[in-house]
Design an enzyme around this catalytic site. Sequence first.
Site, PDB file in Angstrom:
ATOM      1  N   ARG A  42      11.919 -18.184  10.700  1.00 38.53           N
ATOM      2  CA  ARG A  42      10.972 -17.059  10.704  1.00 38.53           C
ATOM      3  C   ARG A  42      10.628 -16.752   9.255  1.00 38.53           C
ATOM      4  NH1 ARG A  42      13.002 -11.573  13.094  1.00 38.53           N
ATOM      5  NH2 ARG A  42      13.595 -11.014  10.993  1.00 38.53           N
ATOM      6  N   SER A 111      10.221 -11.557  22.395  1.00 38.79           N
ATOM      7  CA  SER A 111      10.823 -10.299  21.937  1.00 38.79           C
ATOM      8  C   SER A 111      10.488  -9.183  22.917  1.00 38.79           C
ATOM      9  CB  SER A 111      10.248  -9.883  20.576  1.00 38.79           C
ATOM     10  OG  SER A 111      10.558 -10.847  19.606  1.00 38.79           O
ATOM     11  N   LYS A 140      12.989  -6.306   9.383  1.00 41.25           N
ATOM     12  CA  LYS A 140      11.760  -6.174  10.165  1.00 41.25           C
ATOM     13  C   LYS A 140      11.324  -4.716  10.108  1.00 41.25           C
ATOM     14  CE  LYS A 140      10.377  -8.449  14.403  1.00 41.25           C
ATOM     15  NZ  LYS A 140       9.385  -9.380  13.951  1.00 41.25           N
TER      16      LYS A 140
END
Length: 209
Positions: A42, A111, A140
Site C-alpha cells: 500500500r 475495507s 491512515k
Amino acid sequence: MHNNSVDYSLYLVTDRDCLGGKELVATVEQALQGGATVVQVREKNLSTLEFFQVTSRIKSITDKYGIPLIVNDRADIALAVDAAGLHIGQEDLPLAVARRLLGPDKIIGVSASTLEEALLAQEQGADYLGVGAVFPTNTKDDADSVSLAALKSIKEQVRIPVVAIGGINRSNVQPVMETGIAGVAVVSAVIAAQDPYEAACDMLQLIRA
C-alpha cells in the site's frame, strides 16, 4: 492459491513513511522470515512506474517464501505483477468491476467499518474483509473507528475471514484476537520496528497464543 487456503494471521501492510531509513524490500523480507503470512503493498505517493517496480521486487520476495501478495487499490498493478489479489476500500473500484478485471481466482479483500459495508461486500463476492480502524492510527488519516464489540459483531455475522486493522501492536493485539477473527493487519508495529524480524515473530506468537 485461492482464498480458503490463505492464512491471514499476520497480514503485513507496507508504508514507506514509517521505515525510518530502512530499505522497504529488505524490511518486508525480514518480516516474512519472522512469520508474516500475507503482504499487502500500500503506497499512496508513488508514480505508477515506481509502484510497479517496488511491487515487482516485493513479489519476488513473497514468491520465494510462498506468501500471497495483495496490492492495495491498483487492479492494473495487481494484474501486471500477477499478485495473489487486490484490496479495495469504499472509495476504490467497485468490487464487481475489480472481479471482472481480475477473474474468479484472485483474492479480493474489501475495507469495511460498519456491519452494512461488511455484509454488502460479502454478498458481492469479497474473499475477506479488512475491518477498522480498531485503534487510532497515524498511517491512515480518514480511518473510521470500529470498537472491539462492533468488530466481534461483524465477525459473527459474516462467513468470510475478517482481518482487523488500525493501530494494532503487541500491547493491544490479544483483545483483538479474542474477538475470534482470522488475523490482524499491522503496519508500523513491524515496518517501523528496528528489527522487523523480531517484531513479526513477537506479533505472530501473540496472535497464535
